[in-house]
Write a protein that holds these residues in place. Structure first.
Motif, PDB file in Angstrom:
ATOM      1  N   LEU A  66       0.862  -1.187   0.000  1.00 54.30           N
ATOM      2  CA  LEU A  66       0.000   0.000   0.000  1.00 54.30           C
ATOM      3  C   LEU A  66       0.897   1.236   0.000  1.00 54.30           C
ATOM      4  O   LEU A  66       2.085   1.149   0.316  1.00 54.30           O
ATOM      5  N   GLU A  67       0.346   2.372  -0.302  1.00 51.67           N
ATOM      6  CA  GLU A  67       1.145   3.593  -0.349  1.00 51.67           C
ATOM      7  C   GLU A  67       1.405   4.185   1.029  1.00 51.67           C
ATOM      8  O   GLU A  67       2.068   5.205   1.139  1.00 51.67           O
ATOM      9  N   THR A  68       0.917   3.544   2.057  1.00 49.54           N
ATOM     10  CA  THR A  68       1.067   4.071   3.404  1.00 49.54           C
ATOM     11  C   THR A  68       1.560   2.991   4.360  1.00 49.54           C
ATOM     12  O   THR A  68       1.325   1.803   4.139  1.00 49.54           O
ATOM     13  N   ASN A  69       2.234   3.411   5.407  1.00 46.99           N
ATOM     14  CA  ASN A  69       2.682   2.486   6.443  1.00 46.99           C
ATOM     15  C   ASN A  69       1.503   2.048   7.293  1.00 46.99           C
ATOM     16  O   ASN A  69       0.585   2.834   7.542  1.00 46.99           O
ATOM     17  N   ILE A  70       1.556   0.812   7.742  1.00 48.03           N
ATOM     18  CA  ILE A  70       0.549   0.319   8.680  1.00 48.03           C
ATOM     19  C   ILE A  70       1.160   0.441  10.073  1.00 48.03           C
ATOM     20  O   ILE A  70       2.214  -0.146  10.343  1.00 48.03           O
ATOM     21  N   ALA A  71       0.504   1.186  10.950  1.00 51.73           N
ATOM     22  CA  ALA A  71       1.009   1.384  12.307  1.00 51.73           C
ATOM     23  C   ALA A  71       0.634   0.214  13.209  1.00 51.73           C
ATOM     24  O   ALA A  71       1.420  -0.209  14.053  1.00 51.73           O
ATOM     25  N   THR A  72      -0.578  -0.318  13.018  1.00 57.06           N
ATOM     26  CA  THR A  72      -1.085  -1.424  13.831  1.00 57.06           C
ATOM     27  C   THR A  72      -1.916  -2.339  12.947  1.00 57.06           C
ATOM     28  O   THR A  72      -2.762  -1.870  12.197  1.00 57.06           O
ATOM     29  N   LEU A  73      -1.668  -3.635  13.063  1.00 57.01           N
ATOM     30  CA  LEU A  73      -2.440  -4.623  12.309  1.00 57.01           C
ATOM     31  C   LEU A  73      -2.675  -5.829  13.212  1.00 57.01           C
ATOM     32  O   LEU A  73      -1.728  -6.494  13.622  1.00 57.01           O
ATOM     33  N   VAL A  74      -3.944  -6.089  13.541  1.00 56.39           N
ATOM     34  CA  VAL A  74      -4.303  -7.200  14.420  1.00 56.39           C
ATOM     35  C   VAL A  74      -5.337  -8.059  13.702  1.00 56.39           C
ATOM     36  O   VAL A  74      -6.358  -7.549  13.238  1.00 56.39           O
ATOM     37  N   GLN A 109      -5.241 -25.723   9.125  1.00 58.29           N
ATOM     38  CA  GLN A 109      -5.484 -24.445   8.454  1.00 58.29           C
ATOM     39  C   GLN A 109      -5.441 -23.309   9.469  1.00 58.29           C
ATOM     40  O   GLN A 109      -5.749 -23.495  10.647  1.00 58.29           O
ATOM     41  N   VAL A 110      -5.093 -22.133   8.953  1.00 57.24           N
ATOM     42  CA  VAL A 110      -5.158 -20.900   9.721  1.00 57.24           C
ATOM     43  C   VAL A 110      -6.123 -19.998   8.970  1.00 57.24           C
ATOM     44  O   VAL A 110      -5.917 -19.689   7.797  1.00 57.24           O
ATOM     45  N   LEU A 111      -7.191 -19.613   9.645  1.00 57.68           N
ATOM     46  CA  LEU A 111      -8.208 -18.751   9.040  1.00 57.68           C
ATOM     47  C   LEU A 111      -8.100 -17.354   9.637  1.00 57.68           C
ATOM     48  O   LEU A 111      -8.210 -17.191  10.855  1.00 57.68           O
ATOM     49  N   ILE A 112      -7.851 -16.370   8.789  1.00 59.04           N
ATOM     50  CA  ILE A 112      -7.920 -14.976   9.238  1.00 59.04           C
ATOM     51  C   ILE A 112      -9.398 -14.608   9.149  1.00 59.04           C
ATOM     52  O   ILE A 112      -9.932 -14.362   8.076  1.00 59.04           O
ATOM     53  N   ASN A 113     -10.041 -14.630  10.303  1.00 58.28           N
ATOM     54  CA  ASN A 113     -11.486 -14.449  10.394  1.00 58.28           C
ATOM     55  C   ASN A 113     -11.884 -12.991  10.170  1.00 58.28           C
ATOM     56  O   ASN A 113     -13.018 -12.718   9.800  1.00 58.28           O
ATOM     57  N   GLY A 114     -10.945 -12.091  10.396  1.00 57.16           N
ATOM     58  CA  GLY A 114     -11.221 -10.676  10.200  1.00 57.16           C
ATOM     59  C   GLY A 114     -10.061  -9.832  10.685  1.00 57.16           C
ATOM     60  O   GLY A 114      -9.124 -10.323  11.307  1.00 57.16           O
ATOM     61  N   VAL A 115     -10.132  -8.556  10.376  1.00 60.37           N
ATOM     62  CA  VAL A 115      -9.135  -7.603  10.845  1.00 60.37           C
ATOM     63  C   VAL A 115      -9.736  -6.920  12.067  1.00 60.37           C
ATOM     64  O   VAL A 115     -10.715  -6.183  11.957  1.00 60.37           O
ATOM     65  N   ALA A 116      -9.172  -7.198  13.234  1.00 64.67           N
ATOM     66  CA  ALA A 116      -9.673  -6.619  14.475  1.00 64.67           C
ATOM     67  C   ALA A 116      -9.253  -5.155  14.598  1.00 64.67           C
ATOM     68  O   ALA A 116      -9.999  -4.328  15.130  1.00 64.67           O
ATOM     69  N   GLU A 117      -8.071  -4.839  14.082  1.00 64.19           N
ATOM     70  CA  GLU A 117      -7.575  -3.457  14.142  1.00 64.19           C
ATOM     71  C   GLU A 117      -6.574  -3.231  13.021  1.00 64.19           C
ATOM     72  O   GLU A 117      -5.748  -4.094  12.726  1.00 64.19           O
ATOM     73  N   CYS A 118      -6.652  -2.066  12.407  1.00 67.87           N
ATOM     74  CA  CYS A 118      -5.686  -1.644  11.403  1.00 67.87           C
ATOM     75  C   CYS A 118      -5.652  -0.125  11.432  1.00 67.87           C
ATOM     76  O   CYS A 118      -6.698   0.521  11.305  1.00 67.87           O
TER      77      CYS A 118
END
Length: 149
Positions: free
Chosen positions: A61-69, A114-123
């Motif tokens: 992406l064109e921007t840094n991600i500060a937090t990704l959960v 399997q590992v399921l990413i069920n959703g993005v809790a924080e970004c």
């Protein structure tokens, strides 16, 4: 008249074959160049009574991600839910790969299917939110444990 068409047909077909690969490669390159957050299931290893999961992340992406959960579901090889947990990937700078490891206690790596990413809790980051990050996610695995989203 039929003779002219039969001679013209192969010439048009040859011209089409010459043009098509460039057009297809251009489309594939455009799809690969789309900004994304790629999450690769890189490795699992049994480590002191826990299964250590290793992820490789790339932010284009064109921007840094500060937090990704991520809200993450671990599934056994037979498809049963082992547990639901949060994996804090922390910061993911644009253009800089990051490796993140998580030790999951009381999990045998041999049982993980399997590992399921069920959703993005924080970004968070400049102009980023959970929905934007979720739409940018792309998953791959270099091991037999599949990652889904």
């Amino acid at each position: 008249m039929n003779t002219k068409l039969s001679k013209l047909g192969p010439a048009l077909a040859a011209a089409f074959l010459v043009v098509t690969p460039d057009m297809v490669l251009g489309q594939e390159g455009a799809a690969q160049a789309a900004p994304s957050i790629s999450v690769e299931m890189n490795q699992i290893q049994q480590h002191e009574g826990a299964c250590q999961l290793t992820f490789m992340l790339r932010n284009t992406l064109e921007t840094n991600i500060a937090t990704l959960v991520f809200e993450t579901v671990l599934l056994t090889k037979d498809g049963a839910v082992n547990r639901l947990t949060l994996f804090d990937m922390r910061d993911v700078p644009s253009g800089t790969p990051r490796v993140r490891q998580f030790n999951v206690p009381a999990l045998a790596c041999d049982d993980l299917g399997q590992v399921l990413i069920n959703g993005v809790a924080e970004c968070s980051g400049s102009e980023l939110d959970a929905q934007t990050c979720a739409q940018a996610l792309r998953f791959s695995s270099r091991i037999e444990v599949e990652i889904l989203g």
